[in-house]
Design a protein around this motif. Structure first.
Motif, PDB file in Angstrom:
ATOM      1  N   LEU A   1       0.844  -1.194   0.000  1.00 12.17           N
ATOM      2  CA  LEU A   1       0.000   0.000   0.000  1.00 12.17           C
ATOM      3  C   LEU A   1       0.879   1.244   0.000  1.00 12.17           C
ATOM      4  CD1 LEU A   1      -2.939   1.136   0.264  1.00 12.17           C
ATOM      5  CD2 LEU A   1      -2.496   1.254   2.730  1.00 12.17           C
ATOM      6  N   VAL A   2       0.626   2.140  -0.949  1.00 13.17           N
ATOM      7  CA  VAL A   2       1.269   3.453  -0.975  1.00 13.17           C
ATOM      8  C   VAL A   2       0.303   4.425  -0.311  1.00 13.17           C
ATOM      9  CG1 VAL A   2       2.186   5.308  -2.421  1.00 13.17           C
ATOM     10  CG2 VAL A   2       2.521   2.913  -3.095  1.00 13.17           C
ATOM     11  N   ALA A   3       0.696   4.968   0.844  1.00 12.12           N
ATOM     12  CA  ALA A   3      -0.167   5.875   1.613  1.00 12.12           C
ATOM     13  C   ALA A   3       0.538   7.218   1.764  1.00 12.12           C
ATOM     14  CB  ALA A   3      -0.483   5.277   2.981  1.00 12.12           C
ATOM     15  N   PHE A   4      -0.098   8.276   1.269  1.00 12.03           N
ATOM     16  CA  PHE A   4       0.507   9.608   1.299  1.00 12.03           C
ATOM     17  C   PHE A   4       0.202  10.305   2.618  1.00 12.03           C
ATOM     18  CE2 PHE A   4      -0.560   8.859  -3.245  1.00 12.03           C
ATOM     19  CZ  PHE A   4       0.735   8.809  -3.735  1.00 12.03           C
ATOM     20  N   GLN A   5       1.239  10.891   3.211  1.00 15.04           N
ATOM     21  CA  GLN A   5       1.045  11.780   4.353  1.00 15.04           C
ATOM     22  C   GLN A   5       1.077  13.244   3.906  1.00 15.04           C
ATOM     23  OE1 GLN A   5       3.426   8.951   5.098  1.00 15.04           O
ATOM     24  NE2 GLN A   5       1.460   8.049   5.672  1.00 15.04           N
ATOM     25  N   ASP A   6       1.866  13.529   2.866  1.00 12.01           N
ATOM     26  CA  ASP A   6       2.001  14.901   2.361  1.00 12.01           C
ATOM     27  C   ASP A   6       2.253  14.813   0.860  1.00 12.01           C
ATOM     28  OD1 ASP A   6       2.558  17.535   1.775  1.00 12.01           O
ATOM     29  OD2 ASP A   6       4.341  17.683   3.049  1.00 12.01           O
ATOM     30  N   LEU A   7       1.174  14.653   0.092  1.00 11.00           N
ATOM     31  CA  LEU A   7       1.319  14.494  -1.356  1.00 11.00           C
ATOM     32  C   LEU A   7       1.892  15.750  -2.019  1.00 11.00           C
ATOM     33  CD1 LEU A   7       1.021  12.823  -3.897  1.00 11.00           C
ATOM     34  CD2 LEU A   7      -1.419  13.424  -3.952  1.00 11.00           C
ATOM     35  N   PRO A   8       1.448  16.954  -1.659  1.00  7.94           N
ATOM     36  CA  PRO A   8       2.080  18.142  -2.263  1.00  7.94           C
ATOM     37  C   PRO A   8       3.583  18.203  -1.984  1.00  7.94           C
ATOM     38  CG  PRO A   8       0.002  18.745  -1.241  1.00  7.94           C
ATOM     39  CD  PRO A   8       0.286  17.331  -0.820  1.00  7.94           C
ATOM     40  N   GLY A   9       3.979  17.840  -0.757  1.00  9.20           N
ATOM     41  CA  GLY A   9       5.401  17.840  -0.433  1.00  9.20           C
ATOM     42  C   GLY A   9       6.164  16.799  -1.227  1.00  9.20           C
ATOM     43  N   LEU A  10       5.540  15.642  -1.447  1.00  8.91           N
ATOM     44  CA  LEU A  10       6.179  14.587  -2.238  1.00  8.91           C
ATOM     45  C   LEU A  10       6.370  15.051  -3.680  1.00  8.91           C
ATOM     46  CD1 LEU A  10       7.098  11.557  -1.886  1.00  8.91           C
ATOM     47  CD2 LEU A  10       4.921  10.964  -2.986  1.00  8.91           C
ATOM     48  N   LYS A  11       5.368  15.736  -4.222  1.00  3.93           N
ATOM     49  CA  LYS A  11       5.477  16.245  -5.591  1.00  3.93           C
ATOM     50  C   LYS A  11       6.585  17.288  -5.698  1.00  3.93           C
ATOM     51  CE  LYS A  11       0.675  15.414  -6.984  1.00  3.93           C
ATOM     52  NZ  LYS A  11      -0.621  16.033  -7.380  1.00  3.93           N
ATOM     53  N   ARG A  12       6.718  18.126  -4.673  1.00  2.00           N
ATOM     54  CA  ARG A  12       7.798  19.118  -4.695  1.00  2.00           C
ATOM     55  C   ARG A  12       9.159  18.435  -4.665  1.00  2.00           C
ATOM     56  NH1 ARG A  12       4.223  21.888  -1.237  1.00  2.00           N
ATOM     57  NH2 ARG A  12       5.334  21.123   0.611  1.00  2.00           N
ATOM     58  N   LEU A  13       9.293  17.423  -3.839  1.00  5.91           N
ATOM     59  CA  LEU A  13      10.557  16.692  -3.763  1.00  5.91           C
ATOM     60  C   LEU A  13      10.901  16.069  -5.113  1.00  5.91           C
ATOM     61  CD1 LEU A  13      12.930  15.307  -2.252  1.00  5.91           C
ATOM     62  CD2 LEU A  13      11.310  13.479  -1.641  1.00  5.91           C
ATOM     63  N   ALA A  14       9.909  15.455  -5.752  1.00  5.10           N
ATOM     64  CA  ALA A  14      10.129  14.767  -7.028  1.00  5.10           C
ATOM     65  C   ALA A  14      10.214  15.731  -8.205  1.00  5.10           C
ATOM     66  CB  ALA A  14       8.997  13.774  -7.274  1.00  5.10           C
ATOM     67  N   GLU A  15       9.814  16.995  -7.991  1.00  7.42           N
ATOM     68  CA  GLU A  15       9.648  17.944  -9.096  1.00  7.42           C
ATOM     69  C   GLU A  15       8.705  17.339 -10.135  1.00  7.42           C
ATOM     70  OE1 GLU A  15      13.515  19.097 -10.517  1.00  7.42           O
ATOM     71  OE2 GLU A  15      14.112  19.951  -8.591  1.00  7.42           O
ATOM     72  N   PHE A  16       7.599  16.809  -9.626  1.00 10.55           N
ATOM     73  CA  PHE A  16       6.671  16.059 -10.473  1.00 10.55           C
ATOM     74  C   PHE A  16       5.742  16.990 -11.226  1.00 10.55           C
ATOM     75  CE2 PHE A  16       2.597  13.799 -11.099  1.00 10.55           C
ATOM     76  CZ  PHE A  16       3.046  12.784 -11.928  1.00 10.55           C
ATOM     77  N   ASP A  17       5.759  16.870 -12.544  1.00  7.21           N
ATOM     78  CA  ASP A  17       4.861  17.604 -13.440  1.00  7.21           C
ATOM     79  C   ASP A  17       4.202  16.568 -14.341  1.00  7.21           C
ATOM     80  OD1 ASP A  17       3.583  19.045 -15.400  1.00  7.21           O
ATOM     81  OD2 ASP A  17       5.304  20.279 -15.934  1.00  7.21           O
ATOM     82  N   PRO A  18       2.887  16.354 -14.210  1.00  8.19           N
ATOM     83  CA  PRO A  18       2.236  15.288 -14.976  1.00  8.19           C
ATOM     84  C   PRO A  18       2.016  15.609 -16.445  1.00  8.19           C
ATOM     85  CG  PRO A  18       0.611  16.497 -13.715  1.00  8.19           C
ATOM     86  CD  PRO A  18       1.957  17.056 -13.319  1.00  8.19           C
ATOM     87  N   GLY A  19       2.579  16.708 -16.933  1.00  8.66           N
ATOM     88  CA  GLY A  19       2.357  17.089 -18.325  1.00  8.66           C
ATOM     89  C   GLY A  19       2.743  16.014 -19.320  1.00  8.66           C
ATOM     90  N   TYR A  20       3.767  15.217 -18.994  1.00  6.43           N
ATOM     91  CA  TYR A  20       4.226  14.180 -19.926  1.00  6.43           C
ATOM     92  C   TYR A  20       3.225  13.044 -20.082  1.00  6.43           C
ATOM     93  CZ  TYR A  20       5.571  11.322 -15.846  1.00  6.43           C
ATOM     94  OH  TYR A  20       5.567  10.589 -14.676  1.00  6.43           O
ATOM     95  N   LEU A  21       2.190  13.015 -19.225  1.00  3.79           N
ATOM     96  CA  LEU A  21       1.150  11.988 -19.338  1.00  3.79           C
ATOM     97  C   LEU A  21       0.029  12.418 -20.290  1.00  3.79           C
ATOM     98  CD1 LEU A  21       0.961  10.955 -15.581  1.00  3.79           C
ATOM     99  CD2 LEU A  21       2.125   9.748 -17.443  1.00  3.79           C
ATOM    100  N   TYR A  22       0.034  13.673 -20.719  1.00  9.19           N
ATOM    101  CA  TYR A  22      -0.905  14.175 -21.725  1.00  9.19           C
ATOM    102  C   TYR A  22      -2.356  13.827 -21.374  1.00  9.19           C
ATOM    103  CZ  TYR A  22       3.241  15.096 -24.518  1.00  9.19           C
ATOM    104  OH  TYR A  22       4.455  15.577 -24.959  1.00  9.19           O
ATOM    105  N   LEU A  23      -2.796  14.307 -20.209  1.00 13.61           N
ATOM    106  CA  LEU A  23      -4.120  13.955 -19.706  1.00 13.61           C
ATOM    107  C   LEU A  23      -5.215  14.921 -20.154  1.00 13.61           C
ATOM    108  CD1 LEU A  23      -3.106  12.935 -16.078  1.00 13.61           C
ATOM    109  CD2 LEU A  23      -3.615  11.430 -18.008  1.00 13.61           C
ATOM    110  N   ASP A  24      -4.840  16.051 -20.729  1.00  8.29           N
ATOM    111  CA  ASP A  24      -5.853  17.000 -21.188  1.00  8.29           C
ATOM    112  C   ASP A  24      -6.575  16.442 -22.409  1.00  8.29           C
ATOM    113  OD1 ASP A  24      -5.101  18.814 -19.241  1.00  8.29           O
ATOM    114  OD2 ASP A  24      -3.593  19.754 -20.530  1.00  8.29           O
ATOM    115  N   PRO A  25      -7.827  16.858 -22.622  1.00 12.19           N
ATOM    116  CA  PRO A  25      -8.522  16.446 -23.853  1.00 12.19           C
ATOM    117  C   PRO A  25      -7.665  16.750 -25.077  1.00 12.19           C
ATOM    118  CG  PRO A  25     -10.037  17.552 -22.372  1.00 12.19           C
ATOM    119  CD  PRO A  25      -8.672  17.698 -21.757  1.00 12.19           C
ATOM    120  N   HIS A  26      -7.598  15.784 -25.961  1.00  9.07           N
ATOM    121  CA  HIS A  26      -6.653  15.878 -27.077  1.00  9.07           C
ATOM    122  C   HIS A  26      -7.305  15.298 -28.332  1.00  9.07           C
ATOM    123  CE1 HIS A  26      -2.378  16.400 -28.276  1.00  9.07           C
ATOM    124  NE2 HIS A  26      -2.671  15.474 -29.158  1.00  9.07           N
ATOM    125  N   PRO A  27      -8.283  16.022 -28.914  1.00  5.08           N
ATOM    126  CA  PRO A  27      -8.962  15.486 -30.105  1.00  5.08           C
ATOM    127  C   PRO A  27      -7.973  15.174 -31.221  1.00  5.08           C
ATOM    128  CG  PRO A  27     -10.133  17.389 -29.239  1.00  5.08           C
ATOM    129  CD  PRO A  27      -8.816  17.331 -28.513  1.00  5.08           C
TER     130      PRO A  27
END
Length: 239
Positions: free
Chosen positions: A212-238
């Protein structure tokens, strides 16, 4: 049966009833595999592609010294080897990281789609492009991110990808692999991974225990990872 896959596709573009029927028509059978089984072997001739219905599937390559590198983790709704449709064999292998169920999509029927369904063909092409984007991000992790950033980034990525198909909650998700397998994803030793997980836990960011992956501070984890989900291309893309 392929609802997770359709849900992922429809996040980005419209899929018509006829296109859905065509996708469903590619499936020739389903197979359940226990954890640890190789689903597709390196160099194996292929006449189908593997769609993950349930569980986690990894792409991996073996080295002559017995070490293994997992190069991608596939979640429900992913084609694990759609690229095999054109390549006809894989330069890697597919592994059931957990007990999983897969559907096999006939290459003959996929070929018919490319001949008759231009939009759906573009959608499938887009899916392989997103796979390539994920590979590039993993390459950055292995080459430039610190050990703790690699783990943080992977946990963030899987949270997003599992959330798309309804397999993650806001603060947790199931990822029942061993620390040794996690080490093979991150290019680290199991001992090093153990230290990384302890540090993430002690910083109050995330805990990985008993699958189980359980987050205590997801925003802090994203800052640590420098996580930007843009590479997953989740926006509508006709397409």
């Amino acid at each position: 049966m392929i609802e997770c896959h359709l849900r992922k596709l429809r996040l980005r573009d419209e899929i018509s009833a006829a296109e859905e029927a065509a996708l469903r028509g590619t499936i020739v059978d389903t197979v359940t595999h226990p954890a640890g089984r190789t689903i597709v072997h390196f160099g194996e001739a292929l006449n189908y592609s593997t769609l993950v219905l349930d569980g986690f599937v990894g792409r991996y390559k073996d080295l002559k010294n017995g070490q293994r590198q997992i190069t991608h983790v596939h979640v429900p709704g992913d084609f694990a080897d759609l690229h095999g449709f054109t390549l006809k064999r894989l330069d890697h292998a597919l592994l059931a990281l957990t007990p999983c169920t897969i559907a096999r999509a006939s290459h003959t029927r996929l070929h018919e789609i490319t001949e008759t369904q231009a939009h759906l063909t573009r959608v499938m092409w887009f899916s392989t492009n997103v796979d390539a984007a994920i590979h590039r991000e993993w390459e950055v992790s292995l080459g430039r991110r610190s050990a703790i950033q690699r783990a943080a980034h992977l946990f963030c990525e899987l949270h997003v990808r599992l959330g798309v198909v309804g397999h993650a909650e806001a603060e947790r998700y199931r990822f029942p692999i061993s620390q040794a397998e996690l080490a093979e994803c991150l290019g680290l030793t199991p001992v090093h991974v153990n230290r990384v997980l302890r540090e993430l836990r002690e910083r109050g960011l995330v805990e990985f225990r008993n699958g189980l992956v359980a987050f205590q501070d997801l925003p802090g984890l994203k800052r640590l990872a420098e996580f930007d989900p843009g590479y997953l291309y989740l926006d509508p893309h006709p397409l």
